[in-house]
Design a protein around this motif. Structure first.
Motif, short mmCIF file in Angstrom:
data_model
loop_
_atom_site.label_atom_id
_atom_site.label_comp_id
_atom_site.label_asym_id
_atom_site.label_seq_id
_atom_site.Cartn_x
_atom_site.Cartn_y
_atom_site.Cartn_z
N PRO A 1 0.81 -1.21 0.00
CA PRO A 1 0.00 0.00 0.00
C PRO A 1 0.85 1.27 0.00
N VAL A 2 0.22 2.36 -0.40
CA VAL A 2 0.80 3.69 -0.22
C VAL A 2 -0.36 4.66 -0.04
N VAL A 3 -0.13 5.72 0.73
CA VAL A 3 -1.20 6.68 1.04
C VAL A 3 -0.74 8.08 0.65
N ALA A 4 -1.64 8.82 0.00
CA ALA A 4 -1.39 10.22 -0.36
C ALA A 4 -2.72 10.85 -0.74
N ASP B 1 -5.88 9.30 0.34
CA ASP B 1 -6.38 8.18 -0.45
C ASP B 1 -5.42 7.01 -0.29
N LEU B 2 -5.94 5.81 -0.40
CA LEU B 2 -5.15 4.59 -0.31
C LEU B 2 -5.00 3.98 -1.69
N LEU B 3 -3.77 3.68 -2.09
CA LEU B 3 -3.50 3.01 -3.36
C LEU B 3 -2.75 1.72 -3.05
N THR B 4 -3.17 0.63 -3.71
CA THR B 4 -2.51 -0.66 -3.49
C THR B 4 -2.07 -1.28 -4.81
N LEU C 1 0.43 -4.31 -16.41
CA LEU C 1 1.76 -4.54 -15.85
C LEU C 1 2.16 -6.01 -15.84
N GLY C 2 1.35 -6.87 -16.50
CA GLY C 2 1.57 -8.29 -16.39
C GLY C 2 0.79 -8.85 -15.22
N ALA C 3 0.69 -10.15 -15.16
CA ALA C 3 -0.13 -10.77 -14.11
C ALA C 3 0.46 -12.11 -13.71
N VAL C 4 1.40 -12.09 -12.77
CA VAL C 4 1.93 -13.31 -12.18
C VAL C 4 1.87 -13.14 -10.67
N SER C 5 1.34 -14.14 -9.97
CA SER C 5 1.06 -13.99 -8.55
C SER C 5 2.32 -13.72 -7.73
N ARG C 6 3.48 -14.11 -8.26
CA ARG C 6 4.71 -13.90 -7.51
C ARG C 6 5.31 -12.52 -7.72
N ALA C 7 4.76 -11.72 -8.63
CA ALA C 7 5.35 -10.42 -8.95
C ALA C 7 5.30 -9.50 -7.74
N ARG C 8 6.34 -8.70 -7.62
CA ARG C 8 6.43 -7.74 -6.51
C ARG C 8 6.43 -6.32 -7.07
N PHE C 9 5.42 -5.56 -6.70
CA PHE C 9 5.34 -4.15 -7.07
C PHE C 9 5.43 -3.32 -5.79
N ALA C 10 6.07 -2.18 -5.87
CA ALA C 10 6.26 -1.32 -4.70
C ALA C 10 5.94 0.11 -5.07
N PRO C 11 4.72 0.60 -4.80
CA PRO C 11 4.38 1.98 -5.09
C PRO C 11 4.98 2.94 -4.07
#
Length: 769
Positions: A589-592, A601-604, A644-654
């Motif tokens: 998550p990230v909040v701004a 607002d919350l963005l995930t 952004l692609g769709a693989v359950s192991r992917a790691r995204f960091a906003p």
């Protein structure tokens, strides 16, 4: 009383949703890809700094914008992400420019492999890809708007005709890991298919000939032979092959049981196709000369080259090299690009410099490949190898926003795979930021045997200075080489420097009341509005009493030891779910205050590749209501879901920051491929008065340097926020006039929100110089 509170909370939730809906109707709001800041490595300014990195790219040429120039389409196998690059003029020549708006033209849900080949001879490459567990799916490229590609599904299962009594149409299967060659093999102008037999431990090559009789345009396949070229790949090693009539020797146990990559090209100019091949767990790209004809291929032991190309540096890609014949040097001749073709990075390949370019220097006839670089396209990207996690703040004490990126790569003297922090100092100005790489091992964390690090810069002890918090995993190995990962609790390093000085971080303190596991995503934000930062933790932790794969809310009491200050309040905060209703893996998550209404607002982001925004999340209860069509595509003039692609192991960091100090935060998204995507906010409108009637409010002086006076028409309390919505200071005393000291505030844009005892509100922008 409980009934009244429920009604009030419900009304607040509906009001928040209504505000969001109204904003979308009257003034579309969202994100748009934009390189707000330049990025510099040494003397080089990265051309495509914010493209997001590469892990296992597959390359094809295609004209994306109808200008008759071949552009580039990339499919990253490890992240299932489509990427598009335009050929653009640059100085006296041409260059590759990342153009994400064209990615939406390609089918969603692509997996395994993607090759663009023109099967109907209309000059527009069609799309061949993996499907149904190993079949071949085909999309035809029909004429689109302004010459743009438009892919329409032709078949989910490409078949060949088996004339035997029990035959009929049989699906062509490449298997789950093999990459086929789709070329005109016999020189009749029609696309054929070559693929290794996926079911055999010593596979030969199946040849499916295109038997269309009505000219170009069909895909009527027959199996011409299951032993094309008389070659068999043996399991005796990376370079083991048997040639007809010989067979592979039996071995007690296979050394290599993975997939095989295949490309065919006339290497010697004799009119038939030779072979370029490689296998999993191997570094060599091997060439096999065809000593037969285009109609009847024949490979022999005399034609094998284990050091291809012979006239230059031979290919050595860390694992599973795959060759792609594409024109990337703008001279009209197909060059050779070689990249690892891995599904994932469990073998810990350093993917910062893994795409090798061999330029075709031959003007005609047989190609002549000369090694040019080992980081094609990567040299112009910000890339920390894998799982990039950015965070922003002034670390150098000069009032400008710097960038810190967590990532994992081979960058220690013994080539261990370790997590590090890369520090980029802002050497530009407040309005024109420029991030310059200072070090790729900030604080020397490579010595701590960490992987999967996610840093956050936040003031945790409320002294006006940014501290460093991070989640990570500690990786160790014993004398036998067995690797063990032990999850380290969330750690904090307090900033001991004086105000206005470069950050100095002390020893790490563990937040022992917080349960964390590998790839958890922390976000420190004031959830309950008391002026003290709490913790929202996207976690993969699962236990018998607490559900995993959720967003957990830890409240910060602000009292006593920091290590004991956080208490779990809600283990499934917001009841965040992905589009299919399942719990999100690798949630971050990230909040701004993204939309400018002065409410956070919350963005995930999570492993599904979905990005969700929860407007004014404090006003929502139960299962939060998301918006997903957040990204504006100028090509179609619409807001769309993330691609952004769709693989359950992917790691995204906003992460969020106002790096150019224009009063509007930007969104930065660290990707599994080790890069960062940069988005500005589109159509953000700062609300001057959220209440029905505006509350008259004045700030003076504005801009201000040392102090500002806040004067309202009626007695108010006030809150000072940064543009991300983070509460910096709060005055609960109700007065018509307040004086706010600006001591300790960096230059930039802030928000002052005032509220009367009856609930009237007003928000004003404050510029601190």
């Amino acid at each position: 009383m409980r009934h009244s509170i429920f009604l009030l909370l419900t009304a607040a939730t509906l009001a928040g949703v209504a505000r969001q809906a109204a904003a979308q109707t009257t003034q579309p709001f969202g994100f748009e890809f934009k390189a707000v800041a330049k990025v510099v490595h040494g003397t080089d300014t990265l051309r495509n700094a914010w493209a997001g990195g590469l892990n296992s790219p597959q390359f094809s040429n295609i004209d994306l914008n109808g200008d008759q120039q071949p552009d580039l389409y990339l499919f990253d196998r490890a992240t299932t992400r489509s990427m598009t690059f335009l050929s653009v003029t640059s100085g006296t020549g041409r260059a590759w420019q990342y153009a994400p708006e064209y990615e939406t033209l390609f089918p969603s849900g692509l997996q395994g492999w993607v090759l663009l080949r023109d099967y109907d001879c209309d000059g527009r490459p069609d799309l061949f890809t993996y499907g149904n567990g190993g079949d071949i799916r085909v999309y035809r490229n029909v004429a689109g708007t302004n010459g743009q590609p438009n892919f329409q599904l032709t078949t989910n299962q490409l078949t060949y005709f088996d004339p035997s009594p029990t035959g009929g149409n049989v699906n062509i299967t490449t298997g789950g890991y093999n990459l086929p060659a789709i070329q005109d093999v016999n020189g009749d102008g029609r696309l054929d298919i070559l693929t290794y037999d996926f079911a055999s431990t010593s596979p030969s090559i199946n040849y499916y000939r295109n038997s269309t009789t009505t000219g170009c345009g069909g895909l009527a396949m027959v199996e011409a032979t299951s032993y094309w070229g008389g070659i068999t790949a043996c399991l005796s090693g990376c370079t083991g092959f048997a040639f007809e009539p010989d067979l592979c020797r039996a071995i007690p146990r296979p050394n290599h049981t993975g997939g095989y990559n295949l490309e065919v090209v006339d290497l010697d100019g004799d009119g038939d196709l030779d072979v370029l091949t490689a296998r999993d767990n191997c570094a060599e790209l091997i060439s096999l000369r065809n000593d037969g004809t285009s109609q009847l291929a024949r490979m022999t032991a005399a034609g094998i080259n284990l050091n291809f190309p012979a006239s230059t540096s031979p290919v050595r890609v860390p694992n599973f090299p795959s060759a792609y014949l594409v024109d990337v040097t703008f001279d009209g001749r197909p060059d050779m690009v070689v990249a690892p073709n891995l599904y994932d990075n469990t073998d810990t390949v350093d993917t910062r410099a893994s795409v090798h370019l061999y330029r075709n220097t031959s003007a005609s006839g047989a190609p002549a490949y000369a090694f040019q670089q080992n980081n094609f396209l990567q040299e112009g990207m910000l890339d920390v190898s894998e799982a990039a996690a950015p965070t922003f703040g002034d670390l150098t004490g000069d009032g400008l926003v710097d960038m810190l990126i967590g990532g994992t790569s081979r960058n220690t003297p013994n080539q261990r795979y370790r997590a590090t922090l890369s520090l980029y100092r802002n050497v530009g100005t407040a309005g024109k930021p420029v991030f310059e790489l200072v070090t790729s091992d900030y604080l020397g964390l490579s010595s701590r045997h960490l992987v999967a690090i996610k840093p956050v810069l936040v003031d945790l002890n409320r002294d006006g200075k940014l501290d460093l918090a991070y989640t990570s995993t500690q990786r160790t190995s014993n004398s036998a080489g067995t690797i063990t990962d032990a999850v380290a609790p969330l750690a904090v390093m307090l900033n001991t420097a004086n105000a206005g000085q470069a950050a100095t971080f002390g020893a790490a303190t563990l937040l022992s009341t917080i349960s964390a596991t590998v790839n958890d995503g922390p976000c420190f934000t004031d959830v309950d509005g008391d002026g003290i930062v709490d913790l929202l933790l996207g976690t993969n932790l699962n236990s018998s009493d607490i559900p995993g794969f959720s967003l957990r809310y830890y409240r910060n009491s602000g009292m006593g030891s920091l290590s004991q200050a956080f208490t779990l309040v809600n283990s499934d905060y917001g009841q965040i779910r992905v589009s299919d209703g399942s719990r999100p893996g690798n949630l971050h998550p990230v909040v701004a205050d993204f939309d400018g209404d002065s409410f956070p607002d919350l963005l995930t982001a999570d492993g599904s590749g979905e990005i969700r925004l929860y407007s004014n999340f404090r006003a929502q209860t139960g299962a939060f209501l998301p918006r997903t069509d957040l990204f504006f595509n100028p090509l179609v003039g619409q807001f769309q879901n993330a691609r952004l692609g769709a693989v359950s192991r992917a790691r995204f960091a906003p992460a969020v920051a106002d790096v150019n100090q224009d009063g509007s935060p930007e969104l930065y998204l660290g990707t599994e491929a080790g890069g960062v995507l940069s988005f500005s906010i589109r159509s953000r409108v700062l609300t001057s008065a959220p209440a029905a009637a505006a509350l008259p409010l004045q700030l003076y002086p504005n801009p201000a340097t040392t102090a500002v006076t806040i004067e309202a028409a009626r007695p108010v309390r006030f809150t000072l926020l940064d543009v991300t919505g983070r509460v910096l200071r709060r005055q609960m005393q109700v007065l018509r006039t307040h004086t706010l000291s600006l001591s300790g505030l960096a230059p930039g844009v802030y928000l002052i929100r005032c509220e009367t005892e009856t609930g009237e509100q007003a928000v004003k922008r404050l510029v601190v110089q």
